[in-house]
Design a protein around this motif. Structure first.
Motif, mmCIF file in Angstrom:
data_model
loop_
_atom_site.group_PDB
_atom_site.id
_atom_site.type_symbol
_atom_site.label_atom_id
_atom_site.label_comp_id
_atom_site.label_asym_id
_atom_site.label_seq_id
_atom_site.Cartn_x
_atom_site.Cartn_y
_atom_site.Cartn_z
ATOM 1 N N THR A 9 78.613 29.230 16.046
ATOM 2 C CA THR A 9 77.910 28.086 16.617
ATOM 3 C C THR A 9 78.589 27.612 17.895
ATOM 4 O OG1 THR A 9 77.272 27.433 14.374
ATOM 5 C CG2 THR A 9 77.030 25.785 16.104
ATOM 6 N N LEU A 10 79.898 27.632 17.933
ATOM 7 C CA LEU A 10 80.626 27.268 19.154
ATOM 8 C C LEU A 10 80.318 28.247 20.276
ATOM 9 C CD1 LEU A 10 84.165 26.192 17.875
ATOM 10 C CD2 LEU A 10 82.461 24.765 19.001
ATOM 11 N N SER A 11 80.125 29.508 19.944
ATOM 12 C CA SER A 11 79.795 30.505 20.951
ATOM 13 C C SER A 11 78.460 30.182 21.625
ATOM 14 C CB SER A 11 79.736 31.886 20.306
ATOM 15 O OG SER A 11 79.227 32.831 21.200
ATOM 16 N N ILE A 12 77.479 29.820 20.840
ATOM 17 C CA ILE A 12 76.171 29.472 21.401
ATOM 18 C C ILE A 12 76.230 28.104 22.077
ATOM 19 C CG2 ILE A 12 73.760 29.036 20.788
ATOM 20 C CD1 ILE A 12 74.111 31.215 18.651
ATOM 21 N N LEU A 13 77.044 27.219 21.576
ATOM 22 C CA LEU A 13 77.188 25.889 22.173
ATOM 23 C C LEU A 13 77.771 25.964 23.582
ATOM 24 C CD1 LEU A 13 76.784 22.885 21.453
ATOM 25 C CD2 LEU A 13 79.159 22.851 20.741
ATOM 26 N N THR A 14 78.638 26.934 23.837
ATOM 27 C CA THR A 14 79.201 27.067 25.185
ATOM 28 C C THR A 14 78.112 27.418 26.201
ATOM 29 O OG1 THR A 14 79.807 29.365 24.765
ATOM 30 C CG2 THR A 14 81.513 27.694 24.410
ATOM 31 N N PHE A 49 84.840 33.290 20.992
ATOM 32 C CA PHE A 49 84.322 32.695 19.755
ATOM 33 C C PHE A 49 83.357 33.643 19.056
ATOM 34 C CE2 PHE A 49 84.937 28.172 21.580
ATOM 35 C CZ PHE A 49 86.212 28.122 21.068
ATOM 36 N N ALA A 50 82.511 34.332 19.831
ATOM 37 C CA ALA A 50 81.541 35.252 19.232
ATOM 38 C C ALA A 50 82.240 36.401 18.528
ATOM 39 C CB ALA A 50 80.602 35.789 20.312
ATOM 40 N N ILE A 51 83.245 36.971 19.162
ATOM 41 C CA ILE A 51 83.962 38.093 18.552
ATOM 42 C C ILE A 51 84.755 37.624 17.336
ATOM 43 C CG2 ILE A 51 85.792 39.791 18.951
ATOM 44 C CD1 ILE A 51 84.724 39.974 21.844
ATOM 45 N N ALA A 52 85.328 36.428 17.415
ATOM 46 C CA ALA A 52 86.126 35.905 16.301
ATOM 47 C C ALA A 52 85.269 35.530 15.098
ATOM 48 C CB ALA A 52 86.931 34.698 16.757
ATOM 49 N N SER A 53 83.972 35.301 15.310
ATOM 50 C CA SER A 53 83.114 34.926 14.184
ATOM 51 C C SER A 53 82.884 36.091 13.223
ATOM 52 C CB SER A 53 81.767 34.403 14.684
ATOM 53 O OG SER A 53 80.986 35.453 15.195
ATOM 54 N N LYS A 54 82.943 37.326 13.726
ATOM 55 C CA LYS A 54 82.812 38.545 12.930
ATOM 56 C C LYS A 54 81.482 38.630 12.177
ATOM 57 C CE LYS A 54 87.738 39.172 12.381
ATOM 58 N NZ LYS A 54 88.876 39.196 11.484
ATOM 59 N N LYS A 55 80.469 37.943 12.695
ATOM 60 C CA LYS A 55 79.119 38.084 12.163
ATOM 61 C C LYS A 55 78.283 38.753 13.235
ATOM 62 C CE LYS A 55 78.464 34.680 8.627
ATOM 63 N NZ LYS A 55 77.537 33.696 8.097
ATOM 64 N N LEU A 56 77.558 39.794 12.854
ATOM 65 C CA LEU A 56 76.859 40.621 13.827
ATOM 66 C C LEU A 56 75.876 39.815 14.673
ATOM 67 C CD1 LEU A 56 76.581 43.482 14.883
ATOM 68 C CD2 LEU A 56 74.763 43.837 13.210
ATOM 69 N N TRP A 57 75.127 38.910 14.061
ATOM 70 C CA TRP A 57 74.139 38.123 14.804
ATOM 71 C C TRP A 57 74.822 37.267 15.857
ATOM 72 C CZ3 TRP A 57 72.715 33.041 15.739
ATOM 73 C CH2 TRP A 57 71.459 32.869 16.289
ATOM 74 N N PHE A 58 75.897 36.600 15.498
ATOM 75 C CA PHE A 58 76.615 35.760 16.453
ATOM 76 C C PHE A 58 77.302 36.595 17.530
ATOM 77 C CE2 PHE A 58 76.853 32.388 13.024
ATOM 78 C CZ PHE A 58 75.953 31.548 13.659
ATOM 79 N N ILE A 59 77.793 37.765 17.167
ATOM 80 C CA ILE A 59 78.445 38.626 18.156
ATOM 81 C C ILE A 59 77.432 39.080 19.203
ATOM 82 C CG2 ILE A 59 79.542 40.871 18.500
ATOM 83 C CD1 ILE A 59 80.951 40.479 15.815
ATOM 84 N N ILE A 60 76.286 39.546 18.761
ATOM 85 C CA ILE A 60 75.282 40.051 19.705
ATOM 86 C C ILE A 60 74.758 38.932 20.593
ATOM 87 C CG2 ILE A 60 72.969 41.057 19.879
ATOM 88 C CD1 ILE A 60 73.666 42.689 17.367
#
Length: 85
Positions: A9-14, A49-60
């Motif tokens: 969520t922080l990744s998308i928030l940025t 943040f996206a890479i650290a989340s380790k969830k494919l949807w958030f990473i992509i």
């Protein structure tokens, strides 16, 4: 919410913060150096943040959206370099 969801969520928030920041500073007297710095820092943080989340949807989505912001910052840097005499 677990840690992975918060980081994603922080990744998308940025990205959203970058868009809001762009809408605030636009205009003929905008400080491009400040804009490029903020976009670059937020974009790199978002990718981390996206890479650290380790969830494919958030990473992509995080890498694509924050990568677009990073490319936009690069184009601003290129335009600033071209416009200077």
């Amino acid at each position: 919410m677990n840690k992975k969801d918060v980081l994603g969520t922080l990744s998308i928030l940025t990205v959203l913060i970058s868009i809001i920041f762009f809408l605030i500073i636009r205009g003929p007297n905008a400080n491009l150096t400040l804009g490029i710095s903020v976009f670059t820092i937020l974009s790199v943080l978002g990718i981390i943040f996206a890479i650290a989340s380790k969830k494919l949807w958030f990473i992509i989505t995080g890498i694509i959206l924050n990568g677009a912001v990073l490319v936009f910052a690069y184009f601003l840097l290129l335009a600033m370099g071209i416009s200077e005499p």
